[in-house]
Scaffold this motif. Structure first.
Motif, short mmCIF file in Angstrom:
data_model
loop_
_atom_site.label_atom_id
_atom_site.label_comp_id
_atom_site.label_asym_id
_atom_site.label_seq_id
_atom_site.Cartn_x
_atom_site.Cartn_y
_atom_site.Cartn_z
N THR A 72 5.46 4.58 1.68
CA THR A 72 5.89 5.87 2.23
C THR A 72 6.78 5.66 3.45
O THR A 72 7.82 6.30 3.61
CB THR A 72 4.68 6.74 2.60
OG1 THR A 72 3.91 6.97 1.42
CG2 THR A 72 5.10 8.06 3.21
N LEU A 73 6.38 4.71 4.33
CA LEU A 73 7.19 4.41 5.52
C LEU A 73 8.56 3.87 5.11
O LEU A 73 9.58 4.27 5.68
CB LEU A 73 6.45 3.41 6.41
CG LEU A 73 7.18 3.02 7.71
CD1 LEU A 73 7.51 4.24 8.56
CD2 LEU A 73 6.34 2.02 8.49
N SER A 122 0.84 -1.19 0.00
CA SER A 122 0.00 0.00 0.00
C SER A 122 0.88 1.24 0.00
O SER A 122 2.07 1.19 0.31
CB SER A 122 -0.92 0.00 1.22
OG SER A 122 -0.16 0.22 2.38
N ASN A 123 0.27 2.36 -0.33
CA ASN A 123 1.01 3.63 -0.36
C ASN A 123 1.59 3.99 1.00
O ASN A 123 2.69 4.54 1.09
CB ASN A 123 0.11 4.76 -0.85
CG ASN A 123 -0.16 4.64 -2.34
OD1 ASN A 123 0.58 3.98 -3.05
ND2 ASN A 123 -1.23 5.26 -2.79
N GLU A 124 0.85 3.69 2.08
CA GLU A 124 1.32 4.02 3.43
C GLU A 124 2.59 3.24 3.77
O GLU A 124 3.53 3.79 4.34
CB GLU A 124 0.24 3.73 4.48
CG GLU A 124 -0.97 4.63 4.40
CD GLU A 124 -2.03 4.09 3.43
OE1 GLU A 124 -1.81 3.03 2.80
OE2 GLU A 124 -3.06 4.76 3.30
#
Length: 196
Positions: A8-9, A3-5
């Motif tokens: 990003t992490l 996922s994008n989250e």
């Protein structure tokens, strides 16, 4: 697919010193697997630090109050200030547990190539502290690099005649073998030799 989250992490973790993209992916995957044990407490701790962390108004250390614990400790008012380049150097000195005075963090070193001049560092604040706090000795604990030595000479010029100036010894490290040392280290060790 991540996922994008999560991506990003991973991207943010990869920006940390010592972590590249692969190490960041492994770290994030480990955190997710240990969500209750690591990820949630880490997230809470990071949020708390983001809100409370600040630079000490006196020395430049990082803490959670306007004046750090070292500067506010009366037992550390020994008349000695140890000057370091960065907070990480201050923390390294504290880990050694041998210096009982106070510190001053410069925020870097003088560097003509990088355009860092005296006004970009906390040298004027250091000069003010020497006078205001009745300092008797300034210990220059700067890295043995060209920029570190240039900075040390500049500070020595600014404080000449006001205070005793010393620097950390340089030379052969404990456990070091001459065959593995560079010429500069051997030269510094020979110059700083002492009587047995």
């Amino acid at each position: 697919m991540r996922s994008n989250e999560i991506e990003t992490l991973i991207d943010l973790m990869a920006k940390l010193p010592g972590l590249g993209p692969r190490s960041a992916r492994r770290a994030v995957l480990h955190l997710i697997r240990k969500r209750a044990l690591l990820l949630t407490p880490l997230s809470d701790a990071m949020q708390a630090v983001a809100i409370s962390a600040r630079e000490c108004l006196n020395c430049g250390n990082v803490g959670t109050s306007e004046i750090c614990e070292i500067c506010s400790d009366d037992k550390r008012a020994t008349g000695e200030i140890c000057v370091v380049e960065d907070v990480s150097d201050l923390w390294a000195m504290e880990r050694a547990g041998v210096f009982k005075g106070r510190y001053h963090v410069l925020g870097g070193t003088l560097s003509a190539l990088d355009g860092v001049g005296p006004e970009d560092l906390s040298i004027p604040r250091l000069v003010d502290r020497v006078t205001a706090e009745g300092i008797s000795e300034v210990i220059l604990a700067l890295n043995a690099t060209v920029d570190g030595q240039t900075t040390a000479h500049y500070i020595a010029d600014q404080l000449e005649g006001r205070v005793r100036l010393t620097s950390l010894a340089q030379g052969v490290p404990i456990g070091g073998e001459l065959d593995y040392l560079d010429e500069g280290t051997i030269s510094a060790a020979l110059t700083a030799r002492k009587q047995i």
